[in-house]
Motif scaffolding. Structure first.
Motif: not given
Length: 219
Positions: A1, A16-17, A20-21, A23-27, A42
């Motif tokens: 993350m 972040a978007d 996500g493409d 496979a890395i989740r971002a907040i 987190e």
């Protein structure tokens, strides 16, 4: 993350978007104080932070995060951020990348950071000790604060104590093969400084000209 801290919510959301493409989740968040709170709660693998963060600036943010968590920080550097970025790098930021962000530049850095092992056996080389589990270093019984990227570099050198580690091996192990002609040199210089090694006449981390570096066990 990944935690993305950027004063522009649209920039943070776009990054972040795009991640996500891959496979890395971002907040995301928009200021330094909030980023510190989120990082503590987190425990992200890394933080992408704009150099000019509101509330807490880049250097103070990097310094505080390093002292509390050891989470690596990649700096987003905009035009005019040069002096502030240099200060943040000196405070222990792992790397910097141009902002506005380009996913082709950002992704290899983040993948390399995510691949860095946080665990491993306790290393003892002479009077130098490194514990990868707690991210702590001691030299002659005294604690030495070292940022994550330099700690990984030290771990590699200690694992090969008294052997030459080539610049290519360092790039592959510490940066995931992402190469910059000056990156290894700069991080070795910083590591020497933190360990009290003389830059002009080093006794601990020796330069093997044209090849790489060798760590000599300190007495």
């Amino acid at each position: 993350m990944l935690l993305v801290a950027d004063p522009d919510p649209e920039v943070a959301s776009r990054v972040a978007d795009e991640l996500g493409d891959h496979a890395i989740r971002a907040i995301t968040c928009s200021d330094g104080a909030e980023a510190l709170l989120i990082a503590g709660a987190e425990h992200p693998d890394a933080v992408l932070a704009a150099t000019a963060l509101p509330t807490i600036g880049g250097a103070a943010f990097v310094r505080t995060l390093a002292s509390r968590t050891g989470i690596p920080v990649v700096l987003g550097v905009s035009d005019g951020d040069g002096p502030a970025a240099a200060e943040a790098l000196a405070a222990g930021a792992a790397a910097c990348v141009a902002r506005p962000y380009r996913i082709g530049e950002l992704l290899p850095m983040l993948l390399a950071l995510r691949a860095m092992p946080a665990e491993g056996p306790l290393l003892q080389v002479g009077e130098l000790q490194l514990d990868p589990g707690s991210l702590t270093v001691q030299l002659r019984g005294q604690p030495v604060r070292i940022p994550m990227r330099e700690l990984r570099l030290l771990q590699l050198l200690m694992s090969n104590a008294d052997k030459v580690v080539t610049r290519e091996q360092i790039h592959d192990a510490v940066w995931g093969g992402v190469q910059n002609s000056n990156t290894v040199t700069v991080h070795v210089q910083r590591l020497r400084q933190r360990l009290g090694d003389d830059q002009h006449d080093p006794k601990l981390i020796l330069t093997i000209r044209g090849v790489g570096y060798r760590l000599v066990p300190p007495a």
